[in-house]
Scaffold this motif. Structure first.
Motif, PDB file in Angstrom:
ATOM      1  N   ASP A 113       2.181   2.924  10.109  1.00 39.62           N
ATOM      2  CA  ASP A 113       3.619   3.012   9.845  1.00 39.62           C
ATOM      3  C   ASP A 113       4.230   1.748   9.250  1.00 39.62           C
ATOM      4  O   ASP A 113       5.379   1.768   8.828  1.00 39.62           O
ATOM      5  N   GLY A 114       3.493   0.656   9.221  1.00 36.98           N
ATOM      6  CA  GLY A 114       4.059  -0.607   8.760  1.00 36.98           C
ATOM      7  C   GLY A 114       4.187  -0.728   7.246  1.00 36.98           C
ATOM      8  O   GLY A 114       3.538  -0.008   6.481  1.00 36.98           O
ATOM      9  N   ALA A 115       5.038  -1.660   6.833  1.00 39.50           N
ATOM     10  CA  ALA A 115       5.278  -1.891   5.404  1.00 39.50           C
ATOM     11  C   ALA A 115       4.011  -2.333   4.674  1.00 39.50           C
ATOM     12  O   ALA A 115       3.782  -1.951   3.523  1.00 39.50           O
ATOM     13  N   LYS A 116       3.173  -3.133   5.324  1.00 37.70           N
ATOM     14  CA  LYS A 116       1.938  -3.611   4.678  1.00 37.70           C
ATOM     15  C   LYS A 116       0.977  -2.460   4.396  1.00 37.70           C
ATOM     16  O   LYS A 116       0.315  -2.429   3.355  1.00 37.70           O
ATOM     17  N   ASP A 117       0.894  -1.507   5.317  1.00 34.84           N
ATOM     18  CA  ASP A 117       0.041  -0.344   5.079  1.00 34.84           C
ATOM     19  C   ASP A 117       0.571   0.485   3.918  1.00 34.84           C
ATOM     20  O   ASP A 117      -0.195   0.970   3.078  1.00 34.84           O
TER      21      ASP A 117
END
Length: 198
Positions: A109-113
């Protein structure tokens, strides 16, 4: 970040990239053809030669097919309505494709992913992007697009709905909207991204 996503960010085998590209071509063309069948009596899809396994040739055929379909749609029902209906038909296609990629790559769910997964998908399309994301959102810039030489401004306006849906499929909390396009004369495409709850 999953190992699958990490590895895909480093390298995508040619056979896998070709399969993904053909899947994107098929899904987007099917959506446009279904829309044209609703509005154009006797419509039949354009017939384009099947290219070799070369990725750039497949990208070119896909882009040419998109333009032919969008041009026909807009000629038949008008520019404004054609763009509206085309975008409405293609956004869910992008959502589906992004969701499939999310599951396959193990996107969190993170921005980096989201950033890493988007770069994998866009690389398959022959599109170079830069993303500046925090947990609340940010922006994406397209530096080079292999499809843009074959797209018109209107084709890009319609097909960009697929991209916007794809980003939401990769990260259900994310919403993307393009505000500049190469096909409109900008040096690159620019999209704003919002991430809910970030």
């Amino acid at each position: 970040m999953s190992l699958r996503l990490l590895m895909a960010g480093l390298w995508t085998p040619r056979a896998s990239a070709r399969g993904e590209l053909l899947r994107i071509e098929e899904a987007t063309n099917q959506a446009l053809d279904a829309l044209l069948l609703q509005h154009v009596p006797g419509y039949s899809p354009p017939r384009l030669d099947r290219p070799s396994g070369d990725l750039e040739a497949i990208r070119e055929r896909m882009a040419r097919g998109h333009r032919l379909r969008v041009d026909r749609l807009l000629n038949e029902i008008g520019r404004e309505e054609g763009i509206r209906l085309g975008r409405a038909a293609l956004h869910p296609v992008g959502l589906m494709l992004g969701g499939e990629a999310r599951a396959r790559l193990g996107v969190g769910d993170g921005a980096k992913d989201l950033e890493r997964a988007a770069k994998v998908v866009y690389r398959i399309l022959g599109i170079e992007i830069e993303m500046e994301l925090s947990e609340g959102g940010g922006r994406m810039r397209v530096r080079r697009c292999s499809l843009s030489p074959h797209y018109s401004q209107d084709t890009c306006a319609v097909l960009s709905a697929t991209d916007e849906g794809m980003v939401s499929g990769l990260s259900p909390r994310a919403r993307m909207e393009f505000v500049e396009h190469i096909t409109s004369g900008s040096s690159g495409c620019l999209a704003r991204i919002q991430i809910e709850g970030g």
